[in-house]
Design an enzyme around this catalytic site. Structure first.
Site, mmCIF file in Angstrom:
data_model
loop_
_atom_site.group_PDB
_atom_site.id
_atom_site.type_symbol
_atom_site.label_atom_id
_atom_site.label_comp_id
_atom_site.label_asym_id
_atom_site.label_seq_id
_atom_site.Cartn_x
_atom_site.Cartn_y
_atom_site.Cartn_z
ATOM 1 C CD GLU A 1 1.025 3.686 4.748
ATOM 2 O OE1 GLU A 1 1.225 2.575 4.251
ATOM 3 O OE2 GLU A 1 1.802 4.644 4.586
ATOM 4 C CG LEU A 11 7.952 0.402 -5.448
ATOM 5 C CD1 LEU A 11 9.454 0.603 -5.309
ATOM 6 C CD2 LEU A 11 7.202 1.648 -5.000
ATOM 7 C CE LYS A 12 9.344 -2.376 -11.902
ATOM 8 N NZ LYS A 12 10.190 -3.435 -11.439
ATOM 9 C CG LEU A 13 1.762 1.167 -13.881
ATOM 10 C CD1 LEU A 13 1.639 1.697 -15.297
ATOM 11 C CD2 LEU A 13 0.569 1.587 -13.038
ATOM 12 C CB ILE A 14 -1.540 -4.325 -11.844
ATOM 13 C CG1 ILE A 14 -1.119 -4.222 -10.371
ATOM 14 C CG2 ILE A 14 -2.211 -5.656 -12.119
ATOM 15 C CD1 ILE A 14 -0.152 -5.271 -9.892
ATOM 16 C CG HIS A 19 -0.607 7.069 -2.466
ATOM 17 N ND1 HIS A 19 0.477 6.846 -3.281
ATOM 18 C CD2 HIS A 19 -0.621 8.409 -2.211
ATOM 19 C CE1 HIS A 19 1.089 7.997 -3.517
ATOM 20 N NE2 HIS A 19 0.442 8.960 -2.887
ATOM 21 N N GLY A 74 7.582 -4.398 4.083
ATOM 22 C CA GLY A 74 6.438 -5.262 4.413
ATOM 23 C C GLY A 74 5.731 -4.962 5.716
ATOM 24 C CB SER A 75 5.590 -2.099 8.057
ATOM 25 O OG SER A 75 5.088 -1.040 7.293
ATOM 26 C CG ASN A 76 0.981 -1.077 5.022
ATOM 27 O OD1 ASN A 76 0.033 -0.691 5.683
ATOM 28 N ND2 ASN A 76 1.912 -0.260 4.550
HETATM 29 C C1 GRF Z 1 3.661 2.327 2.448
HETATM 30 O O1 GRF Z 1 3.926 3.624 2.903
HETATM 31 C C2 GRF Z 1 2.555 2.333 1.429
HETATM 32 O O2 GRF Z 1 1.620 3.337 1.632
HETATM 33 C C3 GRF Z 1 3.299 2.595 0.145
HETATM 34 O O3 GRF Z 1 4.505 1.898 0.277
HETATM 35 C C4 GRF Z 1 4.844 1.767 1.651
HETATM 36 C C5 GRF Z 1 5.054 0.321 1.923
HETATM 37 O O4 GRF Z 1 5.554 0.104 3.217
HETATM 38 N N1 GRF Z 1 2.517 2.232 -1.017
HETATM 39 P P1 GRF Z 1 5.671 -1.360 3.794
HETATM 40 O O5 GRF Z 1 6.518 -2.162 2.806
HETATM 41 O O6 GRF Z 1 4.289 -1.909 3.923
HETATM 42 O O7 GRF Z 1 6.364 -1.209 5.111
#
Ligand code: GRF
Length: 200
Positions: free
Chosen positions: A174, A85-88, A104, A11-13
């Protein structure tokens, strides 16, 4: 602008969105959805008093049909996939055309598709000997990583000695790119012109 964030891991994003100065007063993170019953991102959501839902078939999960009702009741403008990680499912993709975005960790259309997630991506980039990498934010369609590209950021990786260094540099980018794209959405500055996504 009401957003909902879909996650599968740390969840860092999500945290970058919640802490972004650029997004203060512009967006409201209404809920966090995962395919996991527990994950780091849920801890971040709970610390920020944000509701969480797990989607799937297991006990304690909601179905995608229930989720679609929740999206309507929360009046969601944009769905953000941040490590989901899943398709919508197709019916949600078509109901929210050009309103679902994914981040991505490589420069699409290279190094994307099924199986290319997490460290797999950075290992593939490393093994190719590519000299640049970086995040891509794109619209979501019914297959992995093929929707129209909204924004990308190049990161120099010419001097790296292992995939983990690529991962760290790309992740830092990101955390800037995703809030930037969301701020442009909130300002209504993302348009599709002649099949290209334009930001102004
Ligand atoms: C990120 O590198 C994003 O680009 C990819 O999955 C990772 C998620 O990282 N789709 P986080 O859970 O947001 O730390």
């Amino acid at each position: 602008m009401n957003i909902i964030v879909f996650v599968s891991g740390r969840g860092s994003n999500l945290e970058a969105i919640l802490n972004s100065e650029l997004l203060k007063g512009k967006i409201n993170v209404t809920a966090v959805v995962s395919d996991k019953l527990q994950c780091g991102a849920f801890e971040i959501a709970k610390r920020n008093s944000i509701s969480t839902y797990t989607v799937g078939n297991k006990e304690g999960c909601i179905s995608y049909t229930n989720l679609a009702d929740i999206l309507i009741s929360l009046n969601i403008d944009v769905i953000v996939l941040a490590g989901f990680l899943k398709l919508i499912p197709g019916f949600i993709v078509s109901d929210y055309k050009n309103k679902i975005i994914n981040i991505h960790p490589a420069l699409l259309p290279s190094f994307g598709g099924k199986g290319l997630y997490g460290m797999n991506v950075h290992k593939a980039v490393f093994e190719s000997s590519a000299k640049v990498s970086g995040p891509t934010v794109h619209f979501v369609d019914e297959t992995y990583d093929t929707g129209r590209i909204i924004a990308q950021k190049c990161v120099d990786i010419s001097d790296v000695t292992k995939p983990e260094e690529i991962a760290a540099r790309v992740l830092e980018a990101e955390h800037k790119l995703l809030p930037f794209v969301l701020s442009k959405f909130a300002e209504g500055k993302i348009k599709i012109v002649n099949n290209r996504v334009m930001i102004n």
